[in-house]
Design a protein around this motif. Structure first.
Motif, PDB file in Angstrom:
ATOM      1  N   ASP A 183     -11.819   1.327  -9.975  1.00  0.00           N
ATOM      2  CA  ASP A 183     -11.157   1.045 -10.823  1.00  0.00           C
ATOM      3  C   ASP A 183     -10.217   2.446 -11.371  1.00  0.00           C
ATOM      4  OD1 ASP A 183     -10.796  -1.477 -11.252  1.00  0.00           O
ATOM      5  OD2 ASP A 183     -11.935  -1.705 -12.690  1.00  0.00           O
ATOM      6  N   ARG A 184     -11.503   3.773 -11.665  1.00  0.00           N
ATOM      7  CA  ARG A 184     -10.990   5.124 -12.064  1.00  0.00           C
ATOM      8  C   ARG A 184     -10.685   5.938 -10.688  1.00  0.00           C
ATOM      9  NH1 ARG A 184     -10.614   8.365 -14.142  1.00  0.00           N
ATOM     10  NH2 ARG A 184     -12.449   9.701 -14.888  1.00  0.00           N
ATOM     11  N   LEU A 185     -11.162   5.567  -9.199  1.00  0.00           N
ATOM     12  CA  LEU A 185      -9.872   6.487  -7.844  1.00  0.00           C
ATOM     13  C   LEU A 185      -8.786   5.966  -8.171  1.00  0.00           C
ATOM     14  CD1 LEU A 185     -13.337   6.495  -5.343  1.00  0.00           C
ATOM     15  CD2 LEU A 185     -12.608   8.032  -7.908  1.00  0.00           C
ATOM     16  N   GLY A 186      -8.856   4.815  -8.767  1.00  0.00           N
ATOM     17  CA  GLY A 186      -6.665   4.613  -8.242  1.00  0.00           C
ATOM     18  C   GLY A 186      -6.509   4.431  -6.659  1.00  0.00           C
ATOM     19  N   THR A 187      -5.791   4.973  -6.638  1.00  0.00           N
ATOM     20  CA  THR A 187      -4.984   5.580  -4.949  1.00  0.00           C
ATOM     21  C   THR A 187      -5.231   7.336  -4.835  1.00  0.00           C
ATOM     22  OG1 THR A 187      -2.587   6.370  -6.288  1.00  0.00           O
ATOM     23  CG2 THR A 187      -3.190   3.749  -4.916  1.00  0.00           C
TER      24      THR A 187
ATOM     25  N   GLU B 269      -8.801  23.899  -6.147  1.00  0.00           N
ATOM     26  CA  GLU B 269      -7.902  23.749  -4.633  1.00  0.00           C
ATOM     27  C   GLU B 269      -6.388  22.493  -4.514  1.00  0.00           C
ATOM     28  OE1 GLU B 269      -7.216  25.061  -1.202  1.00  0.00           O
ATOM     29  OE2 GLU B 269      -8.472  26.749  -1.730  1.00  0.00           O
ATOM     30  N   ALA B 270      -7.166  21.455  -4.785  1.00  0.00           N
ATOM     31  CA  ALA B 270      -6.401  20.569  -5.061  1.00  0.00           C
ATOM     32  C   ALA B 270      -4.937  20.609  -6.012  1.00  0.00           C
ATOM     33  CB  ALA B 270      -6.799  19.012  -5.403  1.00  0.00           C
ATOM     34  N   ALA B 271      -4.654  21.460  -7.022  1.00  0.00           N
ATOM     35  CA  ALA B 271      -4.101  21.702  -7.634  1.00  0.00           C
ATOM     36  C   ALA B 271      -2.942  23.142  -6.780  1.00  0.00           C
ATOM     37  CB  ALA B 271      -4.734  22.348  -9.303  1.00  0.00           C
ATOM     38  N   ALA B 272      -3.349  23.181  -6.631  1.00  0.00           N
ATOM     39  CA  ALA B 272      -2.782  24.405  -5.105  1.00  0.00           C
ATOM     40  C   ALA B 272      -2.147  23.668  -4.403  1.00  0.00           C
ATOM     41  CB  ALA B 272      -3.619  25.449  -4.554  1.00  0.00           C
ATOM     42  N   ARG B 273      -2.826  22.884  -4.172  1.00  0.00           N
ATOM     43  CA  ARG B 273      -2.000  21.601  -2.952  1.00  0.00           C
ATOM     44  C   ARG B 273      -0.516  20.786  -3.568  1.00  0.00           C
ATOM     45  NH1 ARG B 273      -5.053  21.626   1.926  1.00  0.00           N
ATOM     46  NH2 ARG B 273      -7.758  23.444   1.226  1.00  0.00           N
ATOM     47  N   SER B 274      -0.826  20.425  -4.307  1.00  0.00           N
ATOM     48  CA  SER B 274      -0.288  19.240  -6.018  1.00  0.00           C
ATOM     49  C   SER B 274      -0.508  17.840  -4.892  1.00  0.00           C
ATOM     50  CB  SER B 274       1.589  19.357  -4.827  1.00  0.00           C
ATOM     51  OG  SER B 274       1.583  20.516  -5.640  1.00  0.00           O
ATOM     52  N   LEU B 275      -2.046  17.714  -4.873  1.00  0.00           N
ATOM     53  CA  LEU B 275      -2.484  16.727  -3.847  1.00  0.00           C
ATOM     54  C   LEU B 275      -3.345  15.578  -5.426  1.00  0.00           C
ATOM     55  CD1 LEU B 275      -3.419  15.883  -1.276  1.00  0.00           C
ATOM     56  CD2 LEU B 275      -6.052  16.523  -1.921  1.00  0.00           C
TER      57      LEU B 275
ATOM     58  N   GLU C 152       0.744  -1.307  -0.055  1.00  0.00           N
ATOM     59  CA  GLU C 152      -0.051  -0.026  -0.015  1.00  0.00           C
ATOM     60  C   GLU C 152       0.637   1.216  -0.126  1.00  0.00           C
ATOM     61  OE1 GLU C 152      -3.718   2.336   0.221  1.00  0.00           O
ATOM     62  OE2 GLU C 152      -3.598   0.551   0.049  1.00  0.00           O
ATOM     63  N   LEU C 153       1.368   1.302   0.758  1.00  0.00           N
ATOM     64  CA  LEU C 153       2.556   2.302   1.303  1.00  0.00           C
ATOM     65  C   LEU C 153       3.163   2.403  -0.168  1.00  0.00           C
ATOM     66  CD1 LEU C 153       3.775   1.916   4.557  1.00  0.00           C
ATOM     67  CD2 LEU C 153       1.763   3.890   3.873  1.00  0.00           C
ATOM     68  N   THR C 154       3.891   1.559  -1.110  1.00  0.00           N
ATOM     69  CA  THR C 154       4.901   1.661  -1.777  1.00  0.00           C
ATOM     70  C   THR C 154       3.984   2.165  -3.437  1.00  0.00           C
ATOM     71  OG1 THR C 154       6.286  -0.254  -1.491  1.00  0.00           O
ATOM     72  CG2 THR C 154       6.250   0.251  -3.504  1.00  0.00           C
ATOM     73  N   SER C 155       2.979   1.184  -3.178  1.00  0.00           N
ATOM     74  CA  SER C 155       1.807   2.252  -4.154  1.00  0.00           C
ATOM     75  C   SER C 155       1.828   3.651  -4.120  1.00  0.00           C
ATOM     76  CB  SER C 155       0.135   1.328  -4.521  1.00  0.00           C
ATOM     77  OG  SER C 155      -0.216   2.230  -3.104  1.00  0.00           O
ATOM     78  N   ARG C 156       2.388   4.361  -3.157  1.00  0.00           N
ATOM     79  CA  ARG C 156       1.655   5.987  -2.829  1.00  0.00           C
ATOM     80  C   ARG C 156       3.222   6.626  -2.779  1.00  0.00           C
ATOM     81  NH1 ARG C 156      -2.968   6.623  -1.656  1.00  0.00           N
ATOM     82  NH2 ARG C 156      -4.876   4.672  -1.439  1.00  0.00           N
TER      83      ARG C 156
ATOM     84  N   ASP D 175      -6.934  -1.930   8.171  1.00  0.00           N
ATOM     85  CA  ASP D 175      -6.159  -1.310   9.018  1.00  0.00           C
ATOM     86  C   ASP D 175      -4.849  -0.198   7.625  1.00  0.00           C
ATOM     87  OD1 ASP D 175      -7.547  -1.903  11.283  1.00  0.00           O
ATOM     88  OD2 ASP D 175      -5.103  -3.093  12.219  1.00  0.00           O
ATOM     89  N   VAL D 176      -4.154  -1.243   6.937  1.00  0.00           N
ATOM     90  CA  VAL D 176      -3.200  -0.756   6.812  1.00  0.00           C
ATOM     91  C   VAL D 176      -4.145   0.129   5.471  1.00  0.00           C
ATOM     92  CG1 VAL D 176      -1.713  -2.267   7.137  1.00  0.00           C
ATOM     93  CG2 VAL D 176      -2.678  -2.370   5.024  1.00  0.00           C
ATOM     94  N   VAL D 177      -4.902   0.168   4.984  1.00  0.00           N
ATOM     95  CA  VAL D 177      -5.714   0.742   3.438  1.00  0.00           C
ATOM     96  C   VAL D 177      -5.928   1.614   4.775  1.00  0.00           C
ATOM     97  CG1 VAL D 177      -7.257   0.885   2.049  1.00  0.00           C
ATOM     98  CG2 VAL D 177      -6.092  -0.982   2.363  1.00  0.00           C
ATOM     99  N   ASN D 178      -6.882   2.127   5.415  1.00  0.00           N
ATOM    100  CA  ASN D 178      -6.891   3.222   5.763  1.00  0.00           C
ATOM    101  C   ASN D 178      -5.604   4.188   6.580  1.00  0.00           C
ATOM    102  OD1 ASN D 178      -7.020   4.976   9.120  1.00  0.00           O
ATOM    103  ND2 ASN D 178      -9.324   4.348   8.033  1.00  0.00           N
ATOM    104  N   LEU D 179      -4.166   3.794   6.721  1.00  0.00           N
ATOM    105  CA  LEU D 179      -3.172   4.142   7.235  1.00  0.00           C
ATOM    106  C   LEU D 179      -2.725   4.618   6.067  1.00  0.00           C
ATOM    107  CD1 LEU D 179      -1.242   5.460  10.037  1.00  0.00           C
ATOM    108  CD2 LEU D 179      -0.492   3.285  10.166  1.00  0.00           C
ATOM    109  N   GLY D 180      -2.675   3.763   4.863  1.00  0.00           N
ATOM    110  CA  GLY D 180      -1.373   4.355   3.751  1.00  0.00           C
ATOM    111  C   GLY D 180      -1.199   5.329   3.329  1.00  0.00           C
ATOM    112  N   TRP D 181      -3.093   6.225   3.291  1.00  0.00           N
ATOM    113  CA  TRP D 181      -2.325   7.457   2.640  1.00  0.00           C
ATOM    114  C   TRP D 181      -2.746   8.280   3.873  1.00  0.00           C
ATOM    115  CZ3 TRP D 181      -6.134  11.313   3.592  1.00  0.00           C
ATOM    116  CH2 TRP D 181      -7.797  10.493   4.539  1.00  0.00           C
ATOM    117  N   LYS D 182      -2.979   8.606   4.891  1.00  0.00           N
ATOM    118  CA  LYS D 182      -2.325   8.870   5.974  1.00  0.00           C
ATOM    119  C   LYS D 182      -1.274   9.318   6.152  1.00  0.00           C
ATOM    120  CE  LYS D 182      -7.413   8.276   7.979  1.00  0.00           C
ATOM    121  NZ  LYS D 182      -7.388   7.302   8.635  1.00  0.00           N
TER     122      LYS D 182
END
Length: 578
Positions: free
Chosen positions: A481-485, A505-511, A43-47, A338-345
């Motif tokens: 599938d469309r949302l991805g990570t 807003e997302a672009a301004a934050r590079s999110l 999960e973390l490597t994918s991010r 657990d790890v999916v909830n935590l990974g993006w954070k």
């Protein structure tokens, strides 16, 4: 003639961890190379997070493996990681052996409750809540597939290294590990340490995190027994997943490989040590045949609940059995949750998109959910034990008895078992987070939430709930599938005002941010509004026709933990009882 291996020729019997020195510095150090720890690394490597994994053991073996059955929710994550087909391909017994979970007097005996046979034309999830099916594979398959993937990604996984100390400071944390063979000490500097090192977690102990819950008053054993070729007695395609109810054996009789089966024994007093002969007799009773069995392993487990007092302390986090141990049944799925909830954070914090306080929401969200599931599992186990005692007290006919009275009694037992059979859609899909500081709840929502139920799930698109999935193109691609990570905005209207505000807003934050336009009226009916913000773990965090007065920036500040938001309530159904 060449004799087949114990797995019937498919070698995931032993998974060997690489013998390598861990790196000196890393973003996240994962302690524990079980399926949850390796899933966390995936999960973390994918991010894009730099990860290393260490484990005291050098190998993992099929005959010690726990988890076998995996819900469609777990399969959704395997699909997102791009590893689902690899897991499907890594079977250890022919997949056609799995014909649903049968309730039987023994493998060779009588069916107590008919289970619809799978049809060759059946497609997709039977519940209709997911595009993916449930899956049965031993957890060593997950470890093998995850390990191969991580090796391809250049991620360090090192077996034979034991965690002995943690020293945290303002800028990071030093993890001291020792080579279990040579005694050589090595220090790994990390931003965060994630403990996935099992129920007796060293990580948890070194972090000074206690546990609450109920201790068991008796124990049970999970046996692996090995057979020879029994196809002449049970057929070339025996039922792989069975719940046995007879006078000697009860619980699962499940294929682990083409030659090895899991059998349950007990309960026993905590101090009792059953003999090998006694355990093999229970194995034969489960098969309903006089077989020459070999006892390969016997692992103790308990009907009990022990959950960490917090899943985060500073730079140390816990997941899987290190965070929560409960009555068996779906534990691996909760660990992957657990790890999916935590990974993006963790990724958002390390990338500078969110402050470290975002990680507090991991505990706020996952611990109440794990209490809910743990309470259900313990109550279900107690109810099953009471039912079994009732059935045995009234008598169970021998398999060889084909008389009218025996037929009548078996029908009676089946009817009694049917009364205790409940669905588990709520356990699989209802990961609702209704006490989180990083969800933009709707006015009055938390006062109108229906009670969580283990057996019932209905798609609920409100903030805090799993976003309902569905196909978005004729070729079979899904919303997930469309949302991805990334974060995603589901737009169900021609009005693009909200979309433009969030995208800016997302672009301004590079999110990382994905916009999905759907014109299907059915999707609008499911979601009940025109714009839905979905975070990377596929949970809704805001929805509406128009933005709140404070704008898109305020919403993203909330869901990224940039602003203090009160936790509305703390629905921990077991904390008071514990």
């Amino acid at each position: 003639m060449t004799e087949l291996s114990a797995t019937g020729g498919r070698d995931v019997h032993t998974v060997r961890f690489p013998a390598a020195t861990p790196p000196a510095t890393v973003g996240v150090l994962v302690v524990g190379a079980g399926p949850v720890g390796l899933a966390a690394a995936v999960e973390l490597t994918s991010r894009g997070v730099q990860v290393a994994v260490v484990d005291r053991a050098r190998t993992a073996t099929l005959v010690r493996a726990g988890a076998m059955g995996h819900t469609p929710r777990v399969v959704e994550h395997l699909r997102r990681w791009g590893l689902l087909q690899r897991v499907r391909d890594a079977w250890t017994y022919p997949p056609e052996w799995h014909r649903g979970t049968r309730l039987v007097t023994s493998l060779a005996g009588h069916e107590l409750m008919p289970v619809p046979a799978p049809s060759f034309t059946t497609r997709g999830s039977a519940s209709g809540h997911s595009a993916d099916e449930a899956l049965r594979r031993p957890q060593t398959v997950f470890q093998r597939v995850f390990l191969d993937h991580l090796t391809e990604q250049g991620v360090s996984v090192s077996g034979g290294w034991e965690l002995t100390a943690l020293r945290e400071d303002e800028d990071g944390i030093d993890a001291e590990v020792v080579d279990v063979n040579s005694g050589r000490t090595h220090t790994i500097r990390a931003a965060y340490v994630l403990g996935t090192d099992g129920g007796s977690s060293t990580t948890r102990r070194l972090a000074g995190i206690g546990r609450t819950g109920q201790h068991a008053t008796e124990k049970r054993l999970r046996l692996i027994v090995r057979t020879g070729d029994i196809s002449d007695r049970v057929g070339p395609s025996p039922s792989a997943t069975n719940i046995v109810v007879n006078a000697r054996a009860s619980g699962f009789l499940a294929a682990v490989s083409a030659r090895e089966w899991r059998v349950y024994a007990g309960p026993y007093p905590l101090e009792h040590e059953p003999s090998e002969g006694e355990l093999l007799d229970i194995g034969r009773a489960a098969f309903g045949l006089d077989l020459d069995l070999e006892l390969v392993s016997a692992t103790t487990f308990y009907h009990a609940t022990r959950i960490a007092e917090t899943f985060r302390r500073g730079r140390v986090l816990l997941a899987g059995d290190a965070a929560h141990v409960r009555t068996p049944g779906g534990n691996l799925g909760e660990g992957i949750g657990d790890v999916v909830n935590l990974g993006w954070k963790l990724s958002a914090v390390l990338d500078g998109h969110a402050p470290p306080s975002l990680l507090d929401s991991y505990d706020q969200e996952r611990r109440p959910h794990n209490w809910r599931v743990a309470e259900h599992s313990l109550e279900r186990a107690r109810r099953t034990e009471a039912t079994l005692a009732e059935i045995r007290a009234a008598g169970i006919p021998d398999d060889a008895d084909l008389g009218d009275e025996a037929v009548r009694r078996r029908a009676e037992i089946g009817a009694r078992l049917r009364r205790d059979r409940f669905g588990s859609d709520g356990v699989a899909f209802d990961e609702r987070y209704d006490a989180s500081a990083v969800v933009w709840y709707e006015p009055g929502q938390l006062d109108t939430e229906p009670p969580w139920r283990a057996d019932v799930y209905e798609d609920d698109p409100r903030p805090g709930h799993r976003a309902p999935d569905g196909p978005v193109d004729p070729s079979g691609g899904t919303l997930y599938d469309r949302l991805g990570t990334s974060f995603g905005l589901l737009v169900l209207t021609e009005d693009r005002t909200v979309e433009h505000a969030f995208a800016a807003e997302a672009a301004a934050r590079s999110l990382p941010f994905t916009v999905v336009h759907l014109t299907d009226p059915a999707a609008r009916a499911v979601y009940g509004t025109t714009n839905v913000l979905i975070r990377p773990d596929q949970h809704v965090v805001w929805r509406g026709i128009r933005l709140p007065e404070a704008g898109a920036g305020a919403v993203l500040d909330r869901v990224l933990g940039q602003v203090e938001a009160p936790v509305a309530r703390t629905p921990t159904p077991a904390t008071t009882a514990a």
